[in-house]
Design a protein around this motif. Structure first.
Motif, PDB file in Angstrom:
ATOM      1  N   ASP A  36       0.790  -1.233   0.000  1.00 52.68           N
ATOM      2  CA  ASP A  36       0.000   0.000   0.000  1.00 52.68           C
ATOM      3  C   ASP A  36       0.823   1.283   0.000  1.00 52.68           C
ATOM      4  O   ASP A  36       0.372   2.308  -0.526  1.00 52.68           O
ATOM      5  N   ALA A  37       2.039   1.244   0.608  1.00 53.99           N
ATOM      6  CA  ALA A  37       2.803   2.490   0.709  1.00 53.99           C
ATOM      7  C   ALA A  37       3.335   2.930  -0.655  1.00 53.99           C
ATOM      8  O   ALA A  37       3.615   4.103  -0.871  1.00 53.99           O
ATOM      9  N   THR A  38       3.500   1.986  -1.558  1.00 53.65           N
ATOM     10  CA  THR A  38       3.906   2.344  -2.922  1.00 53.65           C
ATOM     11  C   THR A  38       2.748   2.094  -3.893  1.00 53.65           C
ATOM     12  O   THR A  38       2.775   2.560  -5.025  1.00 53.65           O
ATOM     13  N   GLY A  39       1.746   1.350  -3.435  1.00 43.58           N
ATOM     14  CA  GLY A  39       0.689   0.880  -4.322  1.00 43.58           C
ATOM     15  C   GLY A  39      -0.210   1.976  -4.860  1.00 43.58           C
ATOM     16  O   GLY A  39      -0.544   1.982  -6.051  1.00 43.58           O
ATOM     17  N   ASP A 119       8.384  -3.069  -4.046  1.00 44.30           N
ATOM     18  CA  ASP A 119       8.992  -3.147  -2.727  1.00 44.30           C
ATOM     19  C   ASP A 119      10.336  -3.834  -2.903  1.00 44.30           C
ATOM     20  O   ASP A 119      10.437  -4.856  -3.587  1.00 44.30           O
ATOM     21  N   SER A 120      11.352  -3.275  -2.271  1.00 51.36           N
ATOM     22  CA  SER A 120      12.712  -3.748  -2.556  1.00 51.36           C
ATOM     23  C   SER A 120      12.969  -5.181  -2.085  1.00 51.36           C
ATOM     24  O   SER A 120      13.918  -5.815  -2.532  1.00 51.36           O
ATOM     25  N   HIS A 121      12.130  -5.686  -1.169  1.00 54.82           N
ATOM     26  CA  HIS A 121      12.377  -7.057  -0.693  1.00 54.82           C
ATOM     27  C   HIS A 121      11.624  -8.132  -1.475  1.00 54.82           C
ATOM     28  O   HIS A 121      11.525  -9.284  -1.040  1.00 54.82           O
ATOM     29  N   ASN A 378      15.578  -6.216   8.550  1.00 55.26           N
ATOM     30  CA  ASN A 378      16.678  -6.218   7.571  1.00 55.26           C
ATOM     31  C   ASN A 378      17.400  -4.877   7.458  1.00 55.26           C
ATOM     32  O   ASN A 378      18.411  -4.777   6.786  1.00 55.26           O
ATOM     33  N   ARG A 379      16.841  -3.822   8.068  1.00 54.83           N
ATOM     34  CA  ARG A 379      17.465  -2.495   7.915  1.00 54.83           C
ATOM     35  C   ARG A 379      17.577  -1.815   9.268  1.00 54.83           C
ATOM     36  O   ARG A 379      16.638  -1.875  10.066  1.00 54.83           O
ATOM     37  N   ASN A 380      18.698  -1.161   9.498  1.00 53.58           N
ATOM     38  CA  ASN A 380      18.868  -0.418  10.751  1.00 53.58           C
ATOM     39  C   ASN A 380      19.333   1.001  10.463  1.00 53.58           C
ATOM     40  O   ASN A 380      20.142   1.559  11.190  1.00 53.58           O
ATOM     41  N   THR A 481      17.221   5.697   0.689  1.00 49.60           N
ATOM     42  CA  THR A 481      15.949   6.353   0.344  1.00 49.60           C
ATOM     43  C   THR A 481      15.208   6.763   1.622  1.00 49.60           C
ATOM     44  O   THR A 481      14.318   7.595   1.573  1.00 49.60           O
ATOM     45  N   ASP A 482      15.589   6.184   2.770  1.00 48.13           N
ATOM     46  CA  ASP A 482      15.014   6.653   4.035  1.00 48.13           C
ATOM     47  C   ASP A 482      15.551   8.046   4.385  1.00 48.13           C
ATOM     48  O   ASP A 482      14.910   8.790   5.121  1.00 48.13           O
ATOM     49  N   HIS A 483      16.752   8.406   3.903  1.00 47.23           N
ATOM     50  CA  HIS A 483      17.225   9.786   4.084  1.00 47.23           C
ATOM     51  C   HIS A 483      16.468  10.717   3.134  1.00 47.23           C
ATOM     52  O   HIS A 483      16.055  11.800   3.507  1.00 47.23           O
ATOM     53  N   SER A 536      12.598   0.638  -2.451  1.00 46.70           N
ATOM     54  CA  SER A 536      12.296   0.870  -3.867  1.00 46.70           C
ATOM     55  C   SER A 536      11.404   2.086  -4.047  1.00 46.70           C
ATOM     56  O   SER A 536      11.013   2.406  -5.155  1.00 46.70           O
ATOM     57  N   ARG A 537      11.058   2.776  -2.944  1.00 44.90           N
ATOM     58  CA  ARG A 537      10.031   3.834  -3.024  1.00 44.90           C
ATOM     59  C   ARG A 537      10.351   4.860  -4.107  1.00 44.90           C
ATOM     60  O   ARG A 537      11.379   5.526  -4.065  1.00 44.90           O
ATOM     61  N   GLU A 538       9.454   4.968  -5.081  1.00 44.17           N
ATOM     62  CA  GLU A 538       9.695   5.936  -6.152  1.00 44.17           C
ATOM     63  C   GLU A 538       9.462   7.351  -5.645  1.00 44.17           C
ATOM     64  O   GLU A 538       9.833   8.326  -6.300  1.00 44.17           O
TER      65      GLU A 538
HETATM   66  C1  MIC Z   1      11.139  -0.605   3.278  1.00 41.26           C
HETATM   67  O1  MIC Z   1      11.403  -1.659   3.829  1.00 41.26           O
HETATM   68  O2  MIC Z   1      11.899   0.381   3.279  1.00 41.26           O
HETATM   69  C2  MIC Z   1       9.833  -0.498   2.532  1.00 41.26           C
HETATM   70  C3  MIC Z   1       8.971   0.427   3.286  1.00 41.26           C
HETATM   71  O3  MIC Z   1       9.211  -1.756   2.483  1.00 41.26           O
HETATM   72  C4  MIC Z   1      10.137  -0.014   1.115  1.00 41.26           C
HETATM   73  C5  MIC Z   1       8.961   0.342   0.322  1.00 41.26           C
HETATM   74  C6  MIC Z   1       8.399   1.680   0.653  1.00 41.26           C
HETATM   75  O4  MIC Z   1       9.144   2.609   0.961  1.00 41.26           O
HETATM   76  O5  MIC Z   1       7.190   1.804   0.576  1.00 41.26           O
HETATM   77  C7  MIC Z   1      10.992  -0.966   0.272  1.00 41.26           C
HETATM   78  O6  MIC Z   1      11.756  -1.711   0.822  1.00 41.26           O
HETATM   79  O7  MIC Z   1      10.953  -0.887  -0.953  1.00 41.26           O
END
Ligand code: MIC
Ligand code: SF4
Length: 642
Positions: A36-39, A119-121, A378-380, A481-483, A536-538
């Protein structure tokens, strides 16, 4: 010469291009998934393409990220996605049904098929031998419309596993070990194939943990062969008919082979703020812990949580620790309940959260200030937990439980006997929360429900032959992309509202960025190595586009983000000499001239009007990418091609 497993699947799906590493190839895509966050954005883009019904074999829309619903925004998005899915031939997995990657593995993944997901995963699907890629929403929209997916033909890395894991050493430790060896940049441009005798001792959920975290290596994707273990998993899901045995040829040639002896591995831990900052758990023993979170698409399978329940049984969580557990899917949660394991978890004092991403994307459960947290995620990355100064460590579920019980980082091998947990031979299958689309003849009557939070996406402009703009932000290496476009409970509900989101762009690095970018009108951003890694968030391209960013110059780029920039009509450019990064400063006026001819020759000249420096930038755009940039983004290009 024999082929690797990935090469075989690519060959079967090749639409254009040559299978030569570094060259552009186009692939036919069998399945797509969105969350949903990218959908919402992906479906707005799909709608803009004007296609009635998806042309894929299977497309699924999941609701798993934005499930807090602290305002109307999330629920409106859910309704929009549900209606759009029904109308256009897409299956809809309702909120609460689970995390997209876990549910897709359980219910839809098929060995040998191609899958792209916004989604990148998405490479989690490699755990059952799918060739699965994370992609931007627009690429997914194009694939739903029957278009090919374009990537650079990757190099092939083989990881040969020897031996078997010792008690309390897990698939997560294998993921952390390969991150220690290769780093967060080490997989860029490569597909990682897992093989060797050692894979025979790894179940599908364990394999999926490993392919899931291949994303953190920057790999294009990761894949395991499809074998009897895959068949057992599919049979347990009532889908044995989907099984297909698949393996690399015996004489397959790899660009690199890495050996890992499973029996020599120890429990590992990734330290703040990068997944490759890996040391042994033992070396940090005694560090006080405030919070422990178990879950996420990496470690929330039934196997993981049965082990967690067995370790927690009859014990109580240390009073100084807050423990959360988010099961990966409703199937997992129901089966934990059926066998009594859920009661053991609850009795320990753990807080059981919804089957969703939850704390992994900062949707609640932010830790106390300066807190030390262990997560099975998976991410910190810095700030991702929602608490800026928190220190997040990544661990296996076993190491997480050890910390939850003792209140400090503890080597799980000290917990006594490792739980002997086996996967059941049949899972509890209940697809009632997966809604099928309307029949083609009924689709026209389905109304699309849009809420007020859904705003138009920004329109790109064609790139001209000259670009003159201010360098509005200069950042360092490994910018995620979180930055660029942070997530979390306060921001994530606005993923369909780019103007609102833009206030938070780059706020982790510079809170004044959004205002300055707007004031500048047009701008250029400069970054270091591996710019745009992570999600992967565009939105990390669309929001800068909205703020007037026309080009990003970096030492190197992460794959999905570079593609998203091009799709948004923003030029990703690299320094021919990485040392030139030091010759330009934030605030300088930069002029790029001869952009169009430079796209052909691969070299564009940059003139720093402020200090007189002349710098060579490189680009390796394919003809299609040049056309996309000249057309003003992928949507404009796709429409023009119709
Ligand atoms: C993430 O783990 O960072 C997310 C949230 O699943 C993202 C997708 C997003 O930003 O909506 C991802 O990994 O692609
Ligand atoms: Fe969800 Fe976290 Fe997995 Fe992203 S990494 S899909 S936020 S669980």
């Amino acid at each position: 010469m024999g082929l690797t497993l990935a090469q075989k699947i690519i060959k079967n799906h090749l639409v254009s291009g040559n299978m030569i590493a570094g060259e552009e190839i186009a692939l036919r895509i069998d399945q797509t998934l969105t969350q949903d966050a990218t959908g919402t954005m992906a479906y707005l883009e799909f709608e803009a393409m004007g296609i009635d019904r998806v042309k894929t074999e299977r497309s699924v829309a999941y609701i798993d990220h934005n499930t807090l619903q602290s305002g109307f925004e999330n629920a409106d998005d859910h309704r929009y996605i549900q209606s759009v899915a029904k109308k256009h031939g897409i299956y809809f997995s309702r909120p609460g049904n689970g995390i997209c990657h876990q549910v897709h593995l359980e219910r839809f993944g098929i060995p040998g098929k191609t899958l792209i997901g916004s989604d990148s995963h998405t490479p989690t699907g490699g755990g059952i031998g799918m060739l699965a890629f994370g992609a931007g929403g627009l690429d997914v929209a194009v694939a739903m419309g029957g278009g090919a997916y374009y990537i650079t033909m990757p190099r092939m890395i083989c990881v040969e596993l020897k031996g078997a894991l010792r008690p309390f050493v897990t698939a997560k430790d294998v993921s952390l070990e390969i991150l220690r060896i290769l780093s967060v940049k080490g997989g860029v441009g490569s597909i990682i194939e897992w093989g060797g005798e050692g894979i025979k001792s790894l179940s599908v959920p364990e394999r999926a943990t490993i392919t899931n975290m291949g994303t953190e290596l920057g790999a294009t994707t990761s894949i395991f062969p499809s074998d009897e273990i895959t068949r057992d998993f599919l049979r347990a899901e009532g889908r044995e008919g989907d099984y297909l045995p698949l393996a690399a040829d015996d004489d397959a040639v790899y660009d690199r082979v890495i050996e890992i002896d499973l029996s020599a591995l120890k429990p590992l831990i990734a330290c703040p703020h990068m997944p490759d900052n890996v040391v042994t758990v033992e070396s940090l023993k005694g560090t006080r812990v405030d919070q422990v979170c178990i879950g996420s698409c990496t470690n929330s399978s039934l196997l993981d949580l049965l082990k967690v329940a067995a370790l927690l049984k009859g014990k109580t969580v240390d009073p100084r620790v807050s423990l959360s557990i988010s099961p990966g899917s409703r199937q997992v949660l129901t089966m934990l309940a059926d066998c009594g394991a859920l009661s053991d978890i609850l009795a320990s004092g753990a807080r059981v959260l919804e089957c969703a991403c939850g704390p992994c994307i900062g949707m609640g459960f932010s830790p106390n200030s300066a807190g030390v947290i262990l997560r099975t995620f998976n991410r910190n990355f810095e700030g991702r937990s929602g608490t800026r100064d928190a220190k997040v460590y990544l661990v296996s579920p076993e190491t997480a439980v050890a910390a939850a019980l003792t209140g400090e980082i503890t080597d799980p091998t000290l917990l006594g006997n490792a739980p002997q947990v086996k996967l059941p031979t049949s899972f509890r299958v209940d697809d009632s929360a997966i809604l099928p689309p309307a029949k083609p003849e009924e689709a026209a009557g389905v109304e699309i429900l849009r809420g007020p939070n859904i705003k138009e996406f920004p329109k790109s402009r064609p790139q001209g032959d000259t670009l003159s703009a201010e360098l509005i932000l200069k950042v360092g290496d490994n910018i995620t992309t979180d930055h660029i476009m942070p997530a979390g409970a306060k921001i994530l509900p606005y993923r369909s509202n780019i103007p609102y989101l833009s206030r938070f762009c780059f706020a982790v690095c510079d809170e004044t960025f959004a205002d300055r970018a707007k004031a500048a009108g047009e701008g250029i951003v400069v970054g270091g190595a591996n710019y745009g890694q992570g999600s992967s968030r565009e939105h990390a391209a669309l929001v800068p586009l909205y703020l007037g960013v026309r080009a990003v110059i970096a030492k190197s780029f992460a794959r999905i983000h570079a593609a998203n920039l091009i799709n948004a009509g923003i030029m990703p450019l690299t320094f021919a000499d990485p040392d030139d990064y030091d010759r330009i400063r934030q605030g300088d006026r930069l002029t790029l001239s001869g952009v169009w001819s430079g796209m052909d020759s691969g070299v564009i000249s940059l003139h720093d009007e402020t200090n007189g420096a002349v710098i060579r930038l490189t680009c390796a755009y394919t003809d299609r990418q040049k056309d996309i940039l000249k057309a003003g983004g992928l949507l404009a290009y796709t429409k023009a091609a119709d």
